[in-house]
Scaffold this active site. Structure first.
Site, PDB file in Angstrom:
ATOM      1  CB  ILE A 288     -35.436  14.207  30.376  1.00  6.30           C
ATOM      2  CG1 ILE A 288     -35.808  13.991  32.025  1.00  6.30           C
ATOM      3  CG2 ILE A 288     -36.284  13.496  29.544  1.00  6.30           C
ATOM      4  CD1 ILE A 288     -37.396  14.315  32.222  1.00  6.30           C
ATOM      5  CB  THR A 289     -31.558  12.659  26.385  1.00  8.06           C
ATOM      6  OG1 THR A 289     -32.141  11.505  26.132  1.00  8.06           O
ATOM      7  CG2 THR A 289     -30.265  12.478  27.184  1.00  8.06           C
ATOM      8  N   GLY A 290     -33.592  14.751  25.001  1.00  4.36           N
ATOM      9  CA  GLY A 290     -34.726  14.830  24.158  1.00  4.36           C
ATOM     10  C   GLY A 290     -36.092  15.040  24.728  1.00  4.36           C
ATOM     11  CB  ALA A 291     -36.749  17.094  27.879  1.00  6.85           C
TER      12      ALA A 291
ATOM     13  CB  SER B 252     -41.238  17.123  21.071  1.00  7.84           C
ATOM     14  OG  SER B 252     -40.461  16.125  20.699  1.00  7.84           O
TER      15      SER B 252
ATOM     16  CE1 TYR C  60     -36.942   4.598  17.303  1.00  4.34           C
ATOM     17  CE2 TYR C  60     -38.015   2.688  16.953  1.00  4.34           C
ATOM     18  CZ  TYR C  60     -37.920   3.911  17.706  1.00  4.34           C
ATOM     19  OH  TYR C  60     -38.604   4.061  19.088  1.00  4.34           O
TER      20      TYR C  60
HETATM   21  P1  NDP Z   1     -40.150  12.733  19.605  1.00 10.46           P
HETATM   22  O1  NDP Z   1     -39.783  12.980  18.411  1.00 10.46           O
HETATM   23  O2  NDP Z   1     -41.269  13.561  20.282  1.00 10.46           O
HETATM   24  O3  NDP Z   1     -38.996  13.156  20.438  1.00 10.46           O
HETATM   25  C1  NDP Z   1     -37.799  12.715  20.379  1.00 10.46           C
HETATM   26  C2  NDP Z   1     -36.815  13.627  21.145  1.00 10.46           C
HETATM   27  O4  NDP Z   1     -35.538  13.438  20.875  1.00 10.46           O
HETATM   28  C3  NDP Z   1     -36.891  14.984  20.553  1.00 10.46           C
HETATM   29  O5  NDP Z   1     -36.915  15.865  21.705  1.00 10.46           O
HETATM   30  C4  NDP Z   1     -35.879  15.282  19.813  1.00 10.46           C
HETATM   31  O6  NDP Z   1     -35.326  16.623  19.708  1.00 10.46           O
HETATM   32  C5  NDP Z   1     -34.721  14.399  20.376  1.00 10.46           C
HETATM   33  N1  NDP Z   1     -33.615  14.312  19.519  1.00 10.46           N
HETATM   34  C6  NDP Z   1     -33.674  13.841  18.355  1.00 10.46           C
HETATM   35  N2  NDP Z   1     -32.236  13.691  17.837  1.00 10.46           N
HETATM   36  C7  NDP Z   1     -31.252  14.046  18.946  1.00 10.46           C
HETATM   37  C8  NDP Z   1     -30.268  14.579  19.127  1.00 10.46           C
HETATM   38  N3  NDP Z   1     -29.316  14.291  18.095  1.00 10.46           N
HETATM   39  N4  NDP Z   1     -29.822  15.176  20.226  1.00 10.46           N
HETATM   40  C9  NDP Z   1     -30.536  15.502  21.164  1.00 10.46           C
HETATM   41  N5  NDP Z   1     -31.801  14.937  21.013  1.00 10.46           N
HETATM   42  C10 NDP Z   1     -32.391  14.671  19.875  1.00 10.46           C
HETATM   43  O7  NDP Z   1     -40.267  11.154  19.986  1.00 10.46           O
HETATM   44  P2  NDP Z   1     -41.099  10.332  21.169  1.00 10.46           P
HETATM   45  O8  NDP Z   1     -41.321  11.266  22.206  1.00 10.46           O
HETATM   46  O9  NDP Z   1     -42.003   9.425  20.639  1.00 10.46           O
HETATM   47  O10 NDP Z   1     -39.675   9.362  21.340  1.00 10.46           O
HETATM   48  C11 NDP Z   1     -39.205   9.423  22.791  1.00 10.46           C
HETATM   49  C12 NDP Z   1     -38.641   8.085  23.107  1.00 10.46           C
HETATM   50  O11 NDP Z   1     -39.859   7.121  23.106  1.00 10.46           O
HETATM   51  C13 NDP Z   1     -37.677   7.378  21.967  1.00 10.46           C
HETATM   52  O12 NDP Z   1     -36.564   6.774  22.798  1.00 10.46           O
HETATM   53  C14 NDP Z   1     -38.664   6.404  21.517  1.00 10.46           C
HETATM   54  O13 NDP Z   1     -37.542   5.504  20.894  1.00 10.46           O
HETATM   55  C15 NDP Z   1     -39.306   6.035  22.557  1.00 10.46           C
HETATM   56  N6  NDP Z   1     -40.400   5.437  22.064  1.00 10.46           N
HETATM   57  C16 NDP Z   1     -41.718   5.997  21.353  1.00 10.46           C
HETATM   58  C17 NDP Z   1     -42.774   5.248  21.103  1.00 10.46           C
HETATM   59  C18 NDP Z   1     -43.905   6.050  20.396  1.00 10.46           C
HETATM   60  O14 NDP Z   1     -44.966   5.337  20.160  1.00 10.46           O
HETATM   61  N7  NDP Z   1     -43.735   7.364  20.048  1.00 10.46           N
HETATM   62  C19 NDP Z   1     -42.941   4.117  21.570  1.00 10.46           C
HETATM   63  C20 NDP Z   1     -41.779   3.452  21.971  1.00 10.46           C
HETATM   64  C21 NDP Z   1     -40.854   4.056  22.533  1.00 10.46           C
HETATM   65  P3  NDP Z   1     -35.967  17.900  18.734  1.00 10.46           P
HETATM   66  O15 NDP Z   1     -37.239  18.356  19.692  1.00 10.46           O
HETATM   67  O16 NDP Z   1     -35.039  18.824  18.457  1.00 10.46           O
HETATM   68  O17 NDP Z   1     -36.392  17.092  17.352  1.00 10.46           O
HETATM   69 MG1  PMR Z   2     -46.862  -1.569  15.008  1.00  4.49          MG
HETATM   70  C1  PMR Z   2     -50.449  -5.250  19.465  1.00  4.49           C
HETATM   71  C2  PMR Z   2     -49.808  -4.768  18.106  1.00  4.49           C
HETATM   72  C3  PMR Z   2     -49.038  -3.568  17.880  1.00  4.49           C
HETATM   73  C4  PMR Z   2     -48.437  -2.734  18.688  1.00  4.49           C
HETATM   74  C5  PMR Z   2     -48.520  -2.407  20.169  1.00  4.49           C
HETATM   75  C6  PMR Z   2     -47.760  -1.715  17.946  1.00  4.49           C
HETATM   76  C7  PMR Z   2     -46.779  -0.771  18.488  1.00  4.49           C
HETATM   77  N1  PMR Z   2     -47.725  -2.378  16.734  1.00  4.49           N
HETATM   78  C8  PMR Z   2     -48.696  -3.213  16.601  1.00  4.49           C
HETATM   79  C9  PMR Z   2     -48.982  -3.964  15.341  1.00  4.49           C
HETATM   80  C10 PMR Z   2     -48.652  -3.497  14.152  1.00  4.49           C
HETATM   81  N2  PMR Z   2     -48.041  -2.753  13.874  1.00  4.49           N
HETATM   82  C11 PMR Z   2     -49.288  -4.335  13.008  1.00  4.49           C
HETATM   83  C12 PMR Z   2     -49.922  -5.809  13.008  1.00  4.49           C
HETATM   84  C13 PMR Z   2     -48.844  -3.613  12.192  1.00  4.49           C
HETATM   85  C14 PMR Z   2     -48.797  -4.115  10.562  1.00  4.49           C
HETATM   86  C15 PMR Z   2     -50.048  -3.565   9.958  1.00  4.49           C
HETATM   87  C16 PMR Z   2     -47.893  -2.576  12.559  1.00  4.49           C
HETATM   88  C17 PMR Z   2     -47.254  -1.733  11.600  1.00  4.49           C
HETATM   89  C18 PMR Z   2     -46.485  -0.663  11.915  1.00  4.49           C
HETATM   90  C19 PMR Z   2     -45.634   0.067  11.233  1.00  4.49           C
HETATM   91  C20 PMR Z   2     -45.652   0.351   9.776  1.00  4.49           C
HETATM   92  N3  PMR Z   2     -46.344  -0.534  13.343  1.00  4.49           N
HETATM   93  C21 PMR Z   2     -45.320   0.450  13.514  1.00  4.49           C
HETATM   94  C22 PMR Z   2     -44.821   0.999  12.302  1.00  4.49           C
HETATM   95  C23 PMR Z   2     -44.041   2.107  12.429  1.00  4.49           C
HETATM   96  O1  PMR Z   2     -43.342   2.591  11.665  1.00  4.49           O
HETATM   97  C24 PMR Z   2     -43.773   2.115  13.681  1.00  4.49           C
HETATM   98  C25 PMR Z   2     -42.423   1.560  14.044  1.00  4.49           C
HETATM   99  O2  PMR Z   2     -42.105   0.583  13.880  1.00  4.49           O
HETATM  100  O3  PMR Z   2     -41.543   2.539  14.484  1.00  4.49           O
HETATM  101  C26 PMR Z   2     -40.270   1.984  14.753  1.00  4.49           C
HETATM  102  C27 PMR Z   2     -44.672   1.276  14.591  1.00  4.49           C
HETATM  103  C28 PMR Z   2     -45.137   0.963  15.815  1.00  4.49           C
HETATM  104  N4  PMR Z   2     -45.913  -0.178  16.347  1.00  4.49           N
HETATM  105  C29 PMR Z   2     -46.024  -0.078  17.508  1.00  4.49           C
HETATM  106  C30 PMR Z   2     -45.236   1.126  18.181  1.00  4.49           C
HETATM  107  C31 PMR Z   2     -45.014   1.197  19.510  1.00  4.49           C
HETATM  108  C32 PMR Z   2     -44.525   1.469  16.947  1.00  4.49           C
HETATM  109  C33 PMR Z   2     -43.678   2.813  17.032  1.00  4.49           C
HETATM  110  C34 PMR Z   2     -42.586   3.208  17.799  1.00  4.49           C
HETATM  111  C35 PMR Z   2     -41.494   2.682  18.617  1.00  4.49           C
HETATM  112  O4  PMR Z   2     -41.371   1.308  18.426  1.00  4.49           O
HETATM  113  O5  PMR Z   2     -40.667   3.415  19.079  1.00  4.49           O
END
Ligand code: NDP
Ligand code: PMR
Length: 400
Positions: A92-95, A97, A275
Site C-alpha cells: 500500500i503506497t502512502g500508508a 496516514s 490534483y
Molecule cells: P493523506 O494525506 O492522509 O495520505 C496520503 C499519503 O500519501 C500519506 O501517507 C503521504 O505520506 C503519502 N505521500 C504523499 N506524497 C508521497 C510521496 N511522494 N511518496 C510516497 N508517499 C507519499 O490523504 P488521504 O488518506 O486522504 O489520501 C489517500 C488517497 O485517497 C489519495 O489517493 C486521495 O486522492 C484519495 N482520496 C481521498 C479522499 C478524501 O476525502 N480524503 C477522497 C477521495 C480520494 P506522508 O505521511 O509522508 O505525508
Molecule cells: Mg466537495 C455531493 C456533493 C459533494 C461531495 C460528495 C464532495 C466530495 N463535494 C461535494 C460538493 C461540493 N464540494 C460543493 C457543492 C462545493 C461548493 C461549496 C464543494 C466544495 C469543495 C471544495 C472547495 N469540495 C472539495 C473542495 C476541496 O478542496 C476538496 C477537493 O476538491 O479536493 C480535491 C473537495 C472535495 N469534495 C468532495 C471530496 C471527496 C473532496 C476531496 C477529496 C478528493 O477528491 O480527493
C-alpha cells in the site's frame, strides 16, 4: 446549523482561485463562491433543504449523477477450489496516514495479510502503524518516494530482492496543493501532484506487473484510488476548477513549467486542478491496464471512490478555515462524509473481498455502505484518451 456551515464554507472557498471561474460566470450562478450551472444548482438546493430528490436522481440536466442501481458481480468460480495456505502480500503506497493507514490496519487485523507500507517517511510510517495497533508480524515498512522515479525503481528493486510474492498492489498515496501559487516539481522535474499521484504510480505499477502476474494467489489485484472530484458527471466534480486533460500536450511536453506547461492540458498552473487531473489519470490508467492485461493475466484492475474522508492529511495545505469547516460540510450538507476507519474497510474490501473481483470497475458505496459499480465521467472513461495517456506516460517515465 447546516446553512450556517454552508455560508462559513463559502467564505473559505471564495478566497480560493476565484479568478479561474470568470469565464463561466456569465452562464452560471454563484454558489459558495464557486459557479455551478443551473441544473446542478437545483440538485444542490435539494441537498441543502434535505430533499431526498438528489439521492433518487439519475439524470440531472446534461450531467449524469452517480447511479446507485448496479450491484457488484460475484465471481465465485475464481475463488472456489483454491485454498490459500500462506498470507497474502499487499503493498500500500502512502500508508503512513489517512486511508492507506486505515486500510493497512483493516487488512492486518484479519491476520491474513502481510502489509507492506510503501512510504516516503520510514519513521512516520513505523510509528503510525504501531499507534493504530498493527501487530509487528503483520507489517513491513519499505521506503518509497513517488516524487522520484529513481526512488520508485529502487523500491521495486528492493521488493524483488525480498523474494516475497506480490498479490495485491494498492496505489493510494497522493498530494493535494490547492493553495499553491506556483508549481513545485518532482526530482525529475514534473509538476508535483501529477508527478506523484500519476507518474510515480504509473511507473511503480508497470514495474511490478510481472510480480503480480507471477503470484499464485487466488485473486491478484491492482487497485488505484480515484475520486469523485475527478468525475465531472457528479456535483462534486463540477466544483471549479474542473478536471480536464485536454489533448495532453502539457504532459507530452514533460510538465516542467519551462518549455512546457506544468498542467496536463497545457494551461496555467492550478494546484486543485492538477490534483483532479491526476485522479482522472489514475482512473484512466486502471482501465487501460484492464484492457491490456486482464484477459492475459487474470489480474483484477479496479479503482474506487471511498467517500469523502474529510479529516485526512490530504487537506494539510488547504487554508485553516477550510480544514475547520469541511468535515461538517460533508457530514451535514453533502452527506458524503466517511470516517477514516470506514473508508479503510471499504478499500480493504476492494483488496480482499471475494465479491469484488470484477476487473475494470470503479467502486463506490451508498449511504448504507453497500458497494456498487459506479459510472465514470465521459473523460475518465474515454478509451482513446486512456490509450494516449498510457503511451505518453510511458515515454515521460522512460519506459518507451
Ligand atoms: P493523506 O494525506 O492522509 O495520505 C496520503 C499519503 O500519501 C500519506 O501517507 C503521504 O505520506 C503519502 N505521500 C504523499 N506524497 C508521497 C510521496 N511522494 N511518496 C510516497 N508517499 C507519499 O490523504 P488521504 O488518506 O486522504 O489520501 C489517500 C488517497 O485517497 C489519495 O489517493 C486521495 O486522492 C484519495 N482520496 C481521498 C479522499 C478524501 O476525502 N480524503 C477522497 C477521495 C480520494 P506522508 O505521511 O509522508 O505525508
Ligand atoms: Mg466537495 C455531493 C456533493 C459533494 C461531495 C460528495 C464532495 C466530495 N463535494 C461535494 C460538493 C461540493 N464540494 C460543493 C457543492 C462545493 C461548493 C461549496 C464543494 C466544495 C469543495 C471544495 C472547495 N469540495 C472539495 C473542495 C476541496 O478542496 C476538496 C477537493 O476538491 O479536493 C480535491 C473537495 C472535495 N469534495 C468532495 C471530496 C471527496 C473532496 C476531496 C477529496 C478528493 O477528491 O480527493
Amino acid at each position: 446549523m447546516a446553512l450556517q456551515t454552508a455560508s462559513l464554507l463559502q467564505a473559505a472557498i471564495s478566497t480560493h482561485k476565484e479568478r479561474k471561474s470568470n469565464a463561466s460566470l456569465k452562464e452560471t450562478s454563484s454558489l459558495f463562491g464557486v459557479s455551478v450551472s443551473d441544473p446542478l444548482r437545483v440538485e444542490f438546493d435539494s441537498l441543502v433543504t434535505g430533499s431526498k430528490q438528489f439521492k433518487r436522481k439519475v439524470s440531472v440536466g446534461p450531467i449524469r449523477a452517480q447511479t446507485t442501481t448496479a450491484t457488484p458481480a460475484f465471481n465465485q468460480s475464481a475463488q472456489e477450489g483454491k485454498k490459500t495456505i500462506r498470507k497474502g502480500n499487499v503493498i500500500i503506497t502512502g500508508a503512513s496516514s489517512g486511508l492507506g493507514l486505515a486500510t493497512a490496519k483493516a487488512l492486518a487485523e484479519t491476520g491474513k495479510w502481510d502489509v507492506i507500507l510503501a512510504c516516503r517517511n520510514f519513521l512516520k510510517a513505523e510509528r503510525a502503524a504501531k499507534s493504530v495497533g498493527i501487530a509487528k508480524e503483520n507489517f513491513t515498512v519499505m521506503h518509497l518516494d513517488l516524487a522520484s522515479l529513481d526512488s520508485v525503481r529502487q523500491f521495486v528493486d528492493n521488493f524483488k530482492r525480498s523474494g516475497k510474492p506480490l498479490d495485491v498492489l494498492v496505489c493510494n498515496a497522493a498530494v493535494y496543493l490547492p493553495t499553491a501559487k506556483e508549481p513545485t516539481f518532482t526530482a525529475e522535474g514534473f509538476e508535483l501532484s501529477v508527478g506523484t499521484n500519476h507518474l510515480g504510480h504509473f511507473l511503480l505499477s508497470r514495474l511490478l506487473l510481472d510480480d503480480l502476474k507471477q503470484s499464485d494467489y487466488p485473486s491478484k489485484r491492482l487497485i488505484i484510488v480515484g475520486s469523485i472530484t475527478g468525475n465531472t458527471n457528479t456535483l462534486a466534480g463540477n466544483v471549479p476548477p474542473k478536471a480536464n486533460l485536454g489533448d495532453l500536450r502539457g504532459l507530452a511536453g514533460g510538465l516542467n513549467g519551462l518549455n512546457s506547461s506544468p498542467m496536463i492540458d497545457g494551461g496555467e498552473f492550478d494546484g486543485a486542478k492538477a490534483y483532479k487531473d491526476s485522479k482522472v489519470c489514475n482512473m484512466l490508467t486502471m482501465q487501460e491496464f484492464h484492457r491490456r492485461y486482464h484477459e492475459e493475466t487474470g489480474i483484477t484492475f479496479a479503482s474506487l471512490y471511498p467517500g469523502c474522508i474529510a479529516e485526512t492529511g490530504l487537506f494539510r495545505e488547504h487554508i485553516p478555515l477550510f480544514r475547520l469547516l469541511f468535515p461538517a460540510f460533508q457530514k451535514y450538507i453533502t452527506r458524503g462524509y466517511v470516517s477514516e476507519e470506514e473508508a479503510g474497510k471499504r478499500l480493504a474490501q476492494v483488496v480482499s473481498n471475494p465479491s469484488l473481483t470484477k476487473s475494470g470497475v470503479y467502486w463506490s458505496w451508498n449511504q448504507s455502505s453497500a458497494s456498487f459499480e459506479n459510472q465514470l465521467s465521459k473523460e475518465a472513461s474515454d478509451a482513446k484518451k486512456a490509450h494516449k495517456l498510457w503511451e505518453i506516460s510511458e515515454k515521460v517515465v522512460g519506459l518507451a
